[in-house]
Design a protein around this motif. Structure first.
Motif, short mmCIF file in Angstrom:
data_model
loop_
_atom_site.label_atom_id
_atom_site.label_comp_id
_atom_site.label_asym_id
_atom_site.label_seq_id
_atom_site.Cartn_x
_atom_site.Cartn_y
_atom_site.Cartn_z
N ILE A 187 0.82 -1.21 0.00
CA ILE A 187 0.00 0.00 0.00
C ILE A 187 0.86 1.27 0.00
O ILE A 187 0.48 2.27 -0.61
CB ILE A 187 -1.02 0.00 1.16
CG1 ILE A 187 -2.11 1.05 0.93
CG2 ILE A 187 -0.34 0.18 2.50
CD1 ILE A 187 -3.02 0.79 -0.23
N ALA A 188 2.02 1.24 0.64
CA ALA A 188 2.88 2.43 0.66
C ALA A 188 3.35 2.78 -0.75
O ALA A 188 3.34 3.96 -1.15
CB ALA A 188 4.08 2.19 1.58
N LYS A 189 3.72 1.77 -1.53
CA LYS A 189 4.13 2.01 -2.91
C LYS A 189 2.95 2.54 -3.73
O LYS A 189 3.10 3.47 -4.53
CB LYS A 189 4.67 0.73 -3.53
CG LYS A 189 5.13 0.90 -4.97
CD LYS A 189 5.71 -0.36 -5.54
CE LYS A 189 6.15 -0.14 -6.98
NZ LYS A 189 6.63 -1.35 -7.61
N LEU A 198 2.58 6.11 -5.80
CA LEU A 198 2.17 6.19 -7.20
C LEU A 198 0.91 7.04 -7.37
O LEU A 198 0.78 7.80 -8.33
CB LEU A 198 1.93 4.79 -7.76
CG LEU A 198 3.16 3.92 -7.94
CD1 LEU A 198 2.77 2.47 -8.24
CD2 LEU A 198 4.04 4.47 -9.06
N SER A 199 0.00 6.91 -6.43
CA SER A 199 -1.24 7.69 -6.47
C SER A 199 -0.95 9.18 -6.35
O SER A 199 -1.53 9.99 -7.08
CB SER A 199 -2.17 7.23 -5.35
OG SER A 199 -3.31 8.05 -5.27
N GLU A 200 -0.06 9.54 -5.43
CA GLU A 200 0.29 10.95 -5.26
C GLU A 200 0.96 11.51 -6.51
O GLU A 200 0.64 12.61 -6.95
CB GLU A 200 1.22 11.12 -4.06
CG GLU A 200 0.53 10.96 -2.73
CD GLU A 200 1.49 11.15 -1.57
OE1 GLU A 200 1.18 12.00 -0.71
OE2 GLU A 200 2.52 10.45 -1.52
N THR A 201 1.84 10.74 -7.10
CA THR A 201 2.56 11.17 -8.30
C THR A 201 1.63 11.30 -9.50
O THR A 201 1.69 12.29 -10.24
CB THR A 201 3.69 10.17 -8.64
OG1 THR A 201 4.56 10.06 -7.52
CG2 THR A 201 4.47 10.62 -9.86
N SER A 232 -2.38 9.61 0.84
CA SER A 232 -1.27 10.55 0.95
C SER A 232 -0.41 10.18 2.15
O SER A 232 -0.87 9.49 3.06
CB SER A 232 -1.79 11.98 1.09
OG SER A 232 -2.59 12.09 2.25
N LYS A 233 0.83 10.63 2.10
CA LYS A 233 1.74 10.45 3.22
C LYS A 233 1.97 11.81 3.85
O LYS A 233 2.26 12.78 3.16
CB LYS A 233 3.08 9.86 2.75
CG LYS A 233 3.00 8.43 2.34
CD LYS A 233 4.38 7.91 1.95
CE LYS A 233 4.26 6.54 1.35
NZ LYS A 233 5.52 6.06 0.78
N LYS A 283 3.42 8.74 7.74
CA LYS A 283 2.19 7.97 7.96
C LYS A 283 1.23 8.18 6.79
O LYS A 283 1.14 9.26 6.23
CB LYS A 283 1.52 8.38 9.27
CG LYS A 283 2.35 8.00 10.47
CD LYS A 283 1.53 8.02 11.71
CE LYS A 283 2.44 7.58 12.84
NZ LYS A 283 1.68 7.15 13.97
N ILE A 284 0.51 7.10 6.47
CA ILE A 284 -0.43 7.13 5.35
C ILE A 284 -1.81 7.54 5.83
O ILE A 284 -2.28 7.06 6.87
CB ILE A 284 -0.48 5.76 4.66
CG1 ILE A 284 0.88 5.43 4.02
CG2 ILE A 284 -1.58 5.73 3.60
CD1 ILE A 284 0.98 4.04 3.45
N ALA A 285 -2.43 8.42 5.08
CA ALA A 285 -3.80 8.84 5.36
C ALA A 285 -4.64 8.57 4.12
O ALA A 285 -4.14 8.64 2.99
CB ALA A 285 -3.84 10.31 5.72
N PHE A 286 -5.91 8.26 4.34
CA PHE A 286 -6.82 7.99 3.23
C PHE A 286 -8.01 8.92 3.28
O PHE A 286 -8.53 9.23 4.35
CB PHE A 286 -7.34 6.54 3.29
CG PHE A 286 -6.30 5.51 3.01
CD1 PHE A 286 -5.88 5.26 1.71
CD2 PHE A 286 -5.72 4.80 4.04
CE1 PHE A 286 -4.90 4.32 1.45
CE2 PHE A 286 -4.75 3.86 3.80
CZ PHE A 286 -4.33 3.61 2.50
N ASP A 287 -8.45 9.33 2.11
CA ASP A 287 -9.71 10.05 1.93
C ASP A 287 -10.60 9.09 1.14
O ASP A 287 -10.45 8.97 -0.07
CB ASP A 287 -9.47 11.35 1.17
CG ASP A 287 -10.74 12.15 0.92
OD1 ASP A 287 -11.77 11.84 1.56
OD2 ASP A 287 -10.70 13.05 0.08
#
Length: 154
Positions: free
Chosen positions: A28-30, A34-37, A118-119, A124-128
């Motif tokens: 999930i971190a990877k 990729l999602s942010e990019t 997002s990190k 730390k990872i956060a989700f919307d």
């Protein structure tokens, strides 16, 4: 006649290969990076790959089709969060999947969550969360219609 059959076979094979070339992440971190990019949301597929009949049905009718492959490449980052009964997983993957299962309050399989990830500064990872779906009868067009409604409204 033989040429026409050969052309159809080659075209069908090419479409089938396109569906197989999708990259399903398990980290999930990877996927969040990729999602942010890419600015694409994450599609998280919660599945019991080796025991859940509805999961296998969703795979066959939607997730392994050329229509889904084309849509996914343009719209989402794919993550498979598997809860197999027979296949081995690393402790890290088991722990990650269990945490995400609890966070998104998954009650049954298959469940597909769409989220923006997002990190923060400390990593730390956060989700919307954007919305979720599961198996939808009607093949890829019906399923993708629902998925588009989820990702377009956010």
């Amino acid at each position: 006649m033989k040429k026409a059959i050969l052309i159809l076979f080659v075209a069908f094979s090419a479409l089938s290969m396109q569906a197989q070339q999708l990259e399903w992440h398990t980290d999930i971190a990877k996927a969040v990076s990729l999602s942010e990019t890419s600015k694409k949301p994450i599609l998280m597929f919660f599945t019991g790959s080796d025991w859940c009949g509805w999961c296998m049905k969703l795979q066959k009718e939607v997730l392994q089709t050329p229509e889904f492959a084309k849509w996914a490449k343009e719209n989402v980052i794919l993550v498979e969060l598997d809860f197999p009964r027979r296949a081995a997983q690393t402790p890290e993957i088991k722990n990650q999947n269990a945490q995400l299962n609890a966070f998104f309050k998954v009650k049954g399989y298959p469940t597909v969550w769409f989220a923006k990830g997002s990190k923060n500064a400390d990593g730390k990872i956060a989700f919307d969360a954007m919305g979720s779906t599961g198996y939808v009868a009607g093949g890829p067009s019906a399923w993708l219609d629902g998925a588009n409604k989820i990702i377009k409204k956010s």
